[in-house]
Scaffold this motif. Structure first.
Motif, short mmCIF file in Angstrom:
data_model
loop_
_atom_site.label_atom_id
_atom_site.label_comp_id
_atom_site.label_asym_id
_atom_site.label_seq_id
_atom_site.Cartn_x
_atom_site.Cartn_y
_atom_site.Cartn_z
N ALA A 245 0.84 -1.21 0.00
CA ALA A 245 0.00 0.00 0.00
C ALA A 245 0.87 1.26 0.00
CB ALA A 245 -0.93 0.00 1.21
N ALA A 246 1.97 1.22 0.73
CA ALA A 246 2.89 2.37 0.75
C ALA A 246 3.57 2.54 -0.61
CB ALA A 246 3.93 2.18 1.85
N GLU A 247 3.95 1.44 -1.25
CA GLU A 247 4.58 1.50 -2.58
C GLU A 247 3.66 2.15 -3.61
OE1 GLU A 247 5.87 -2.24 -4.22
OE2 GLU A 247 6.83 -2.79 -2.33
N HIS A 248 2.36 1.83 -3.54
CA HIS A 248 1.40 2.31 -4.54
C HIS A 248 0.65 3.58 -4.10
CE1 HIS A 248 1.74 -1.12 -7.28
NE2 HIS A 248 1.97 -1.83 -6.20
N ASP A 249 1.04 4.16 -2.96
CA ASP A 249 0.39 5.36 -2.42
C ASP A 249 -1.12 5.20 -2.31
OD1 ASP A 249 2.70 6.81 -2.02
OD2 ASP A 249 2.72 7.59 -4.08
N LEU A 250 -1.56 4.14 -1.64
CA LEU A 250 -2.99 3.90 -1.49
C LEU A 250 -3.61 4.71 -0.35
CD1 LEU A 250 -3.23 0.04 -2.11
CD2 LEU A 250 -3.57 1.91 -3.72
N GLY A 251 -2.81 5.26 0.51
CA GLY A 251 -3.33 6.10 1.59
C GLY A 251 -3.76 5.27 2.79
N GLY A 252 -4.64 5.89 3.61
CA GLY A 252 -5.10 5.24 4.84
C GLY A 252 -6.11 4.14 4.58
N PHE A 253 -6.09 3.16 5.45
CA PHE A 253 -6.99 2.01 5.34
C PHE A 253 -8.39 2.40 5.78
CE2 PHE A 253 -8.81 -1.66 7.69
CZ PHE A 253 -9.08 -2.45 6.61
N LEU A 254 -9.42 1.99 5.01
CA LEU A 254 -10.81 2.29 5.33
C LEU A 254 -11.61 1.07 5.75
CD1 LEU A 254 -11.66 4.77 2.43
CD2 LEU A 254 -11.07 5.32 4.79
N HIS A 255 -11.59 0.02 4.92
CA HIS A 255 -12.47 -1.12 5.18
C HIS A 255 -11.93 -2.40 4.52
CE1 HIS A 255 -16.34 -2.82 6.34
NE2 HIS A 255 -16.40 -3.41 5.15
N VAL B 289 -10.01 -1.77 1.11
CA VAL B 289 -10.27 -0.47 0.49
C VAL B 289 -9.50 0.59 1.26
CG1 VAL B 289 -12.04 1.21 -0.13
CG2 VAL B 289 -12.53 -1.24 -0.29
N PHE B 290 -8.77 1.41 0.51
CA PHE B 290 -7.98 2.50 1.09
C PHE B 290 -8.52 3.83 0.57
CE2 PHE B 290 -5.28 -1.21 1.02
CZ PHE B 290 -4.59 -1.15 2.21
N GLU B 291 -8.02 4.91 1.12
CA GLU B 291 -8.44 6.25 0.66
C GLU B 291 -8.05 6.48 -0.79
OE1 GLU B 291 -6.42 8.71 3.45
OE2 GLU B 291 -7.93 8.42 5.01
N GLY B 292 -6.92 5.92 -1.22
CA GLY B 292 -6.43 6.16 -2.56
C GLY B 292 -6.58 5.01 -3.52
N GLY B 293 -7.26 3.93 -3.12
CA GLY B 293 -7.42 2.78 -4.01
C GLY B 293 -7.84 1.54 -3.24
N PHE B 294 -7.51 0.38 -3.78
CA PHE B 294 -7.86 -0.88 -3.13
C PHE B 294 -6.82 -1.93 -3.46
CE2 PHE B 294 -9.74 -1.15 -7.29
CZ PHE B 294 -9.55 -2.46 -7.68
N ARG C 127 -1.04 -14.46 1.82
CA ARG C 127 0.08 -13.52 1.95
C ARG C 127 0.44 -12.87 0.62
NH1 ARG C 127 2.74 -13.16 6.40
NH2 ARG C 127 2.40 -14.62 8.08
N LYS C 128 -0.35 -13.12 -0.39
CA LYS C 128 -0.05 -12.62 -1.73
C LYS C 128 -1.01 -11.48 -2.09
CE LYS C 128 0.71 -14.56 -6.29
NZ LYS C 128 0.56 -15.78 -7.08
N VAL C 129 -0.46 -10.35 -2.47
CA VAL C 129 -1.27 -9.22 -2.93
C VAL C 129 -1.42 -9.37 -4.44
CG1 VAL C 129 -1.48 -6.72 -3.07
CG2 VAL C 129 -0.40 -7.76 -1.07
N LEU C 130 -2.63 -9.74 -4.88
CA LEU C 130 -2.87 -9.97 -6.30
C LEU C 130 -2.90 -8.67 -7.08
CD1 LEU C 130 -5.63 -12.71 -6.07
CD2 LEU C 130 -3.19 -13.02 -6.38
N HIS C 131 -3.58 -7.66 -6.53
CA HIS C 131 -3.71 -6.38 -7.21
C HIS C 131 -3.64 -5.27 -6.18
CE1 HIS C 131 -5.29 -8.57 -10.68
NE2 HIS C 131 -6.14 -9.16 -9.86
N ALA C 132 -2.95 -4.20 -6.51
CA ALA C 132 -2.97 -2.96 -5.73
C ALA C 132 -3.24 -1.84 -6.74
CB ALA C 132 -1.65 -2.76 -5.01
N ILE C 133 -4.45 -1.31 -6.71
CA ILE C 133 -4.92 -0.38 -7.74
C ILE C 133 -5.29 0.95 -7.10
CG2 ILE C 133 -6.66 -0.05 -9.54
CD1 ILE C 133 -4.88 -2.48 -10.06
N THR C 134 -4.86 2.04 -7.71
CA THR C 134 -5.26 3.37 -7.24
C THR C 134 -6.56 3.77 -7.95
OG1 THR C 134 -3.93 4.46 -8.93
CG2 THR C 134 -2.88 4.08 -6.80
N TRP C 135 -7.30 4.71 -7.36
CA TRP C 135 -8.58 5.12 -7.94
C TRP C 135 -8.45 5.70 -9.35
CZ3 TRP C 135 -11.70 2.29 -5.75
CH2 TRP C 135 -11.83 2.18 -4.38
N PRO C 136 -7.41 6.48 -9.66
CA PRO C 136 -7.30 6.99 -11.04
C PRO C 136 -7.11 5.88 -12.09
CG PRO C 136 -5.95 8.32 -9.58
CD PRO C 136 -6.45 7.16 -8.78
#
Length: 157
Positions: free
Chosen positions: A10-20, A83-88, A94-103
Motif C-alpha cells: 500500500a505504501a509503494e502504490h500510495d494507497l493512503g489510509g486504510f478504510l475497510h 479499500v484504502f483512501e487512494g485505491g484498493f 500472503r499474496k497481494v494480487l492487485h494494488a490499484i489506485t482510484w485513477p
C-alpha cells in the motif's frame, strides 16, 4: 488492522489510509469436494455393507483432501479486498494480487443472475467487474460477503 506485507504494498502504490476490509467466505464447490469422499465412503459402507472399503477411504483418501481444503480455504479467508483512501488491494493469503489506485479504475459494474424454476428462485450469483484504464479487468465473484456494498464503495472511490 492490515497485514505487514499489505502495508508495504500500500505504501509503494500510495494507497493512503486504510478504510475497510471485505472478507471472503468459503466456496460451496470447494466445500462439496472436501466432504464428498467422506459422504461417498459412508454411503458405500452403509449400502453395500463394505466396511473395509469405507474405512480405507475414510482413513487414507479423505484426510489429505480435507487438509488440503483446510489450508486453501484458510489462505482464501485470510485475504479479502482492502479499500484504502487512494485505491484498493485484492489479497489472497500472503499474496497481494492487485494494488490499484482510484485513477487507474475506469468503471465498476455489478451484476446478478438468478436461476428460477417456475416461480421459485433456485440459485443466485453475483459478479463485480472492475475495468482498468490500461484495458485490464478484475472480476470479483459472490464469495465476498457484501459484494453489492463493495461494488458501491469501489464505484464511489
Amino acid at each position: 488492522m492490515i497485514p505487514p506485507h499489505l502495508q508495504a504494498t500500500a505504501a509503494e502504490h500510495d494507497l493512503g489510509g486504510f478504510l475497510h476490509r471485505y472478507r471472503r467466505r468459503p466456496g460451496i464447490v470447494g466445500t462439496f469436494f472436501a466432504f464428498a469422499p467422506l459422504a461417498g465412503a459412508l454411503a458405500l459402507g452403509i449400502r453395500e455393507g463394505d466396511l473395509t472399503g469405507a474405512l480405507a477411504i475414510t482413513l487414507f483418501v479423505w484426510p489429505p483432501l480435507f487438509l488440503w481444503w483446510c489450508v486453501s480455504t484458510r489462505r482464501r479467508l485470510d485475504g479479502g479486498l482492502y479499500v484504502f483512501e487512494g485505491g484498493f488491494a485484492d489479497v489472497h493469503g500472503r499474496k497481494v494480487l492487485h494494488a490499484i489506485t482510484w485513477p487507474e479504475v475506469r468503471s465498476v459494474q455489478y451484476s446478478t443472475r438468478s436461476l428460477w424454476t417456475g416461480l421459485i428462485p433456485v440459485a443466485r450469483s453475483a459478479r463485480c467487474v472492475i475495468e482498468l484504464r490500461d484495458g485490464g479487468r478484475i472480476e470479483l465473484d459472490g464469495s465476498y460477503r457484501t459484494l453489492h456494498r463493495l461494488a458501491e464503495d469501489l464505484h464511489a472511490g
